[in-house]
Design an enzyme around this catalytic site. Sequence first.
Site, PDB file in Angstrom:
ATOM      1  N   LYS A  13       0.811  -1.210   0.000  1.00 27.01           N
ATOM      2  CA  LYS A  13       0.000   0.000   0.000  1.00 27.01           C
ATOM      3  C   LYS A  13       0.855   1.275   0.000  1.00 27.01           C
ATOM      4  CE  LYS A  13      -2.428  -0.168   3.539  1.00 27.01           C
ATOM      5  NZ  LYS A  13      -3.234   0.333   4.669  1.00 27.01           N
ATOM      6  N   ARG A  88     -11.780   1.630   9.988  1.00 28.64           N
ATOM      7  CA  ARG A  88     -11.512   0.226  10.279  1.00 28.64           C
ATOM      8  C   ARG A  88     -12.786  -0.526  10.637  1.00 28.64           C
ATOM      9  NH1 ARG A  88      -6.097  -0.692  10.331  1.00 28.64           N
ATOM     10  NH2 ARG A  88      -4.769   0.954  11.126  1.00 28.64           N
ATOM     11  N   ARG A 127      11.251 -11.945   5.589  1.00 25.14           N
ATOM     12  CA  ARG A 127      11.945 -10.697   5.894  1.00 25.14           C
ATOM     13  C   ARG A 127      13.003 -10.901   6.979  1.00 25.14           C
ATOM     14  NH1 ARG A 127       7.335  -7.114   7.114  1.00 25.14           N
ATOM     15  NH2 ARG A 127       6.639  -7.409   4.981  1.00 25.14           N
ATOM     16  N   ARG A 160      12.555 -10.459  12.896  1.00 22.41           N
ATOM     17  CA  ARG A 160      11.848  -9.769  13.977  1.00 22.41           C
ATOM     18  C   ARG A 160      10.637 -10.596  14.409  1.00 22.41           C
ATOM     19  NH1 ARG A 160       9.861  -4.252  12.165  1.00 22.41           N
ATOM     20  NH2 ARG A 160       8.811  -5.685  10.765  1.00 22.41           N
ATOM     21  N   ARG A 171      -2.136 -11.181  12.743  1.00 22.41           N
ATOM     22  CA  ARG A 171      -2.343  -9.841  12.200  1.00 22.41           C
ATOM     23  C   ARG A 171      -3.292  -9.895  10.993  1.00 22.41           C
ATOM     24  NH1 ARG A 171       3.090  -8.088  12.183  1.00 22.41           N
ATOM     25  NH2 ARG A 171       3.351  -8.582  10.001  1.00 22.41           N
TER      26      ARG A 171
END
Length: 217
Positions: A13, A88, A127, A160, A171
């Site tokens: 995004k 949201r 990542r 992480r 999430r």
Amino acid sequence: MYILLMGPPGAGKGTQAAELVKKYNIPHISTGDIFRAAVKEGTPLGQQAKKYMDSGQLVPDSVTIGIVKERLAKPDCQSGFILDGFPRTIDQAAALDVTLGELEIKLDKVINIAVLDAELLQRATGRRICKNCGATYHLIFNPPSIPGECNKCRGIVFQREDDQETTVKKRLEVYMSQTQPLIEYYREKGLYAEINGQQPIDKVLEDIEISLRGGQL
Ligand SMILES: [Zn+2]
């Protein structure tokens, strides 16, 4: 061009918003950013928000929408904006409708950059980051030359907690459950457009532009 930008975390995004800012010369309004700014500047609403956050409570919609409204009323939004991270919930969407009505603004499009969960999971869990210099890597798309070692400073490259599979899955679940009702809400209003986010960056942008011009994908 008044755009509401949606998309799961990791859909790209931010990248698309940056391109749209250049293309249409309109501000990218990320609600996370304006929230932090209002708190930092100590505006009356920012102070209220801070009070809730400091006591570990959720900031009520009335405060959140107030902060959004203050931002959307600024002169740089006169010819458009890219609103990102808000609403949201359906309640917030309804409140946004009221606010936009007061500002005499009509949304042109609600763009959702859609990416399958499996792809988002792969993007996020691959990542890696250097503990020492913060350089970022991806096990599949951009791996360090020596596994686990930073190309730039030879620091340790690690994952992480935010990028670990269970965290990412959680999430995504939260995002999906929040977003599905909003998709229906904007679809009923005829504003909703779903863009395939599993394409090269410039192709995603092209599809967004086609959709903004009112074309069918
Ligand atoms: Zn490094």
